[in-house]
Design a protein around this motif. Structure first.
Motif, short mmCIF file in Angstrom:
data_model
loop_
_atom_site.label_atom_id
_atom_site.label_comp_id
_atom_site.label_asym_id
_atom_site.label_seq_id
_atom_site.Cartn_x
_atom_site.Cartn_y
_atom_site.Cartn_z
N LEU A 29 0.83 -1.21 0.00
CA LEU A 29 0.00 0.00 0.00
C LEU A 29 0.86 1.25 0.00
O LEU A 29 0.63 2.18 -0.79
N ILE A 30 1.87 1.31 0.87
CA ILE A 30 2.68 2.53 0.92
C ILE A 30 3.52 2.69 -0.34
O ILE A 30 3.85 3.81 -0.74
N ARG A 31 3.86 1.59 -0.98
CA ARG A 31 4.58 1.70 -2.26
C ARG A 31 3.68 2.27 -3.35
O ARG A 31 4.16 2.96 -4.25
N CYS A 32 2.39 1.99 -3.28
CA CYS A 32 1.46 2.61 -4.23
C CYS A 32 1.32 4.11 -3.94
O CYS A 32 1.30 4.93 -4.86
N ILE A 33 1.24 4.46 -2.67
CA ILE A 33 1.11 5.87 -2.29
C ILE A 33 2.36 6.65 -2.66
O ILE A 33 2.29 7.81 -3.08
N SER A 34 3.54 6.01 -2.53
CA SER A 34 4.81 6.71 -2.75
C SER A 34 5.33 6.60 -4.18
O SER A 34 6.43 7.08 -4.46
N GLY A 35 4.58 5.98 -5.08
CA GLY A 35 4.94 5.98 -6.49
C GLY A 35 5.79 4.81 -6.95
O GLY A 35 6.18 4.76 -8.12
N VAL A 36 6.08 3.84 -6.07
CA VAL A 36 6.86 2.67 -6.48
C VAL A 36 6.01 1.76 -7.36
O VAL A 36 6.47 1.24 -8.38
N HIS A 37 4.75 1.53 -6.96
CA HIS A 37 3.80 0.74 -7.74
C HIS A 37 2.64 1.62 -8.17
O HIS A 37 2.32 2.61 -7.50
N ARG A 38 1.99 1.23 -9.26
CA ARG A 38 0.75 1.88 -9.68
C ARG A 38 -0.39 0.88 -9.48
O ARG A 38 -0.31 -0.24 -10.00
N PRO A 39 -1.45 1.24 -8.75
CA PRO A 39 -2.56 0.30 -8.54
C PRO A 39 -3.19 -0.13 -9.86
O PRO A 39 -3.21 0.64 -10.83
N ASP A 40 -3.70 -1.35 -9.87
CA ASP A 40 -4.43 -1.83 -11.06
C ASP A 40 -5.75 -1.10 -11.20
O ASP A 40 -6.22 -0.86 -12.32
N SER A 41 -6.37 -0.76 -10.09
CA SER A 41 -7.63 -0.02 -10.11
C SER A 41 -7.76 0.74 -8.80
O SER A 41 -6.97 0.57 -7.87
N GLY A 42 -8.78 1.59 -8.73
CA GLY A 42 -8.98 2.42 -7.55
C GLY A 42 -8.41 3.81 -7.76
O GLY A 42 -7.89 4.13 -8.84
N GLU A 43 -8.51 4.63 -6.73
CA GLU A 43 -8.08 6.02 -6.84
C GLU A 43 -7.34 6.46 -5.59
O GLU A 43 -7.69 6.11 -4.48
N ILE A 44 -6.28 7.23 -5.82
CA ILE A 44 -5.55 7.88 -4.74
C ILE A 44 -5.71 9.38 -4.92
O ILE A 44 -5.40 9.92 -5.99
N THR A 45 -6.20 10.05 -3.89
CA THR A 45 -6.35 11.50 -3.91
C THR A 45 -5.38 12.09 -2.90
O THR A 45 -5.34 11.65 -1.74
N PHE A 46 -4.60 13.08 -3.33
CA PHE A 46 -3.63 13.71 -2.44
C PHE A 46 -3.74 15.22 -2.55
O PHE A 46 -3.71 15.77 -3.65
N ASP A 47 -3.90 15.85 -1.41
CA ASP A 47 -4.00 17.31 -1.32
C ASP A 47 -5.10 17.86 -2.24
O ASP A 47 -4.93 18.87 -2.92
N GLY A 48 -6.22 17.12 -2.27
CA GLY A 48 -7.40 17.61 -2.97
C GLY A 48 -7.52 17.25 -4.43
O GLY A 48 -8.48 17.66 -5.09
N ARG A 49 -6.58 16.45 -4.96
CA ARG A 49 -6.69 16.10 -6.38
C ARG A 49 -6.28 14.65 -6.60
O ARG A 49 -5.39 14.13 -5.90
N PRO A 50 -6.90 13.97 -7.57
CA PRO A 50 -6.49 12.60 -7.89
C PRO A 50 -5.07 12.58 -8.43
O PRO A 50 -4.67 13.47 -9.20
N VAL A 51 -4.30 11.58 -8.03
CA VAL A 51 -2.92 11.46 -8.49
C VAL A 51 -2.67 10.05 -9.01
O VAL A 51 -3.33 9.09 -8.59
N SER A 52 -1.73 9.95 -9.93
CA SER A 52 -1.28 8.66 -10.44
C SER A 52 0.22 8.78 -10.67
O SER A 52 0.67 9.11 -11.77
N PHE A 53 0.98 8.52 -9.62
CA PHE A 53 2.42 8.73 -9.68
C PHE A 53 3.09 7.67 -10.54
O PHE A 53 2.82 6.48 -10.40
N ARG A 54 3.97 8.11 -11.41
CA ARG A 54 4.73 7.18 -12.25
C ARG A 54 6.03 6.74 -11.61
O ARG A 54 6.65 5.77 -12.06
N SER A 55 6.46 7.44 -10.57
CA SER A 55 7.72 7.12 -9.92
C SER A 55 7.75 7.77 -8.54
O SER A 55 6.96 8.68 -8.25
#
Length: 271
Positions: free
Chosen positions: A64-90
């Motif tokens: 989970l924390i690797r998804c939040i920190s950009g190591v992995h990208r979730p297969d589905s679902g949404e991460i919102t950070f500081d008021g906006r959806p994010v999809s970190f590539r790294s």
């Protein structure tokens, strides 16, 4: 220990996302081949609070924390950070957004000095156009200011990391995470390899960071530490986030029961 009251307010933590949530994870899934590491995880972390994530080995905490920190990208679902959806590539994308991670292995370079580790991949330069040189004087000065502001127990920023104790190394890693406009600091077992005195110093540093307005996401197997430091706690089991509690309204017995499955969580656990 006495059983915590089963209040509606306590149950609401798992269901309602507060207005001051800095981080929200909704329905996150991730598979590695046939292994489902995350199964619809939902959780949130508030600004200016320590939010703990607990669970047995293999529960999905690190994934989970690797998804939040950009190591992995979730297969589905949404991460919102500081008021906006994010999809970190790294991890670099996450750092630029304001998420810093203090890994269990610290990721420090032993043969470099404290100030060099603090500015690793963030070096300050001076000069014109392509003619740039490292501004070592400015980095040493800024590093000294960073260490002093957090009251980190480090002999000098010119000391090589290999000469530092385990607690001092952990403090340097935390200082690096907190020193660059971070909004959320993820700490993965920050005191697992430390003695009693060094653990106490790191815990004081975590409390200081919270008091300064940082949000802390704490992964720990130390229940006493979780109950002492955290404002909220999320329990993971078998790839799911099965329960969320305000720390003041739970206790060690309930957390253990939720981790082991002896007590039902707040979410449906059928596949």
């Amino acid at each position: 220990m006495t059983q915590a009251p089963d209040t509606t307010a306590r149950r609401a933590l798992a269901d309602d996302v507060p207005a001051d949530a800095l981080l929200t994870v909704t329905g996150a899934t991730l598979s590695f081949g046939q292994v489902r590491a995350l199964k619809g995880v939902a959780m949130h972390a508030r600004r200016g609070e320590v939010t703990a994530i607990v669970g047995d080995n293999g529960a999905g905490k690190s994934t989970l924390i690797r998804c939040i920190s950009g190591v992995h990208r979730p297969d589905s679902g949404e991460i919102t950070f500081d008021g906006r959806p994010v999809s970190f590539r790294s991890p670099e994308d996450a750092r630029e957004a304001g998420i810093e991670t203090v890994h269990q292995n610290l990721a420090l370079v032993e043969d470099l000095t404290v100030w060099q580790n603090l500015f690793l991949n963030r070096e300050l330069t001076r000069g014109f156009g392509p003619f740039q040189v490292l501004d070592r004087k400015a980095m040493r000065k800024e590093a000294s200011s960073m260490v002093a502001s957090l009251a980190v127990n480090v002999p000098a920023v010119t000391s090589r990391v290999r000469r530092l104790s385990g607690g001092q190394r952990q403090a340097v890693s935390i200082c690096r995470a907190a020193g660059f406009t971070s909004k959320l600091i993820i700490m993965d077992e920050p005191t697992a390899a430390l003695g009693v005195q060094e653990t106490a110093r790191v815990e004081q540093l975590i409390e200081r960071l919270r008091d300064e307005g940082h949000a802390i996401l704490l992964i720990s197997h130390n229940f006493a530490q979780v109950l002492k430091l955290s404002d909220a706690v999320w329990v993971m089991r078998a790839g799911r986030c099965v329960a969320g509690r305000r720390t003041a309204e739970t206790n060690g017995d309930e957390i253990v029961a939720l981790i082991t499955g002896a007590r039902a969580g707040d979410t449906t656990e059928n596949d």
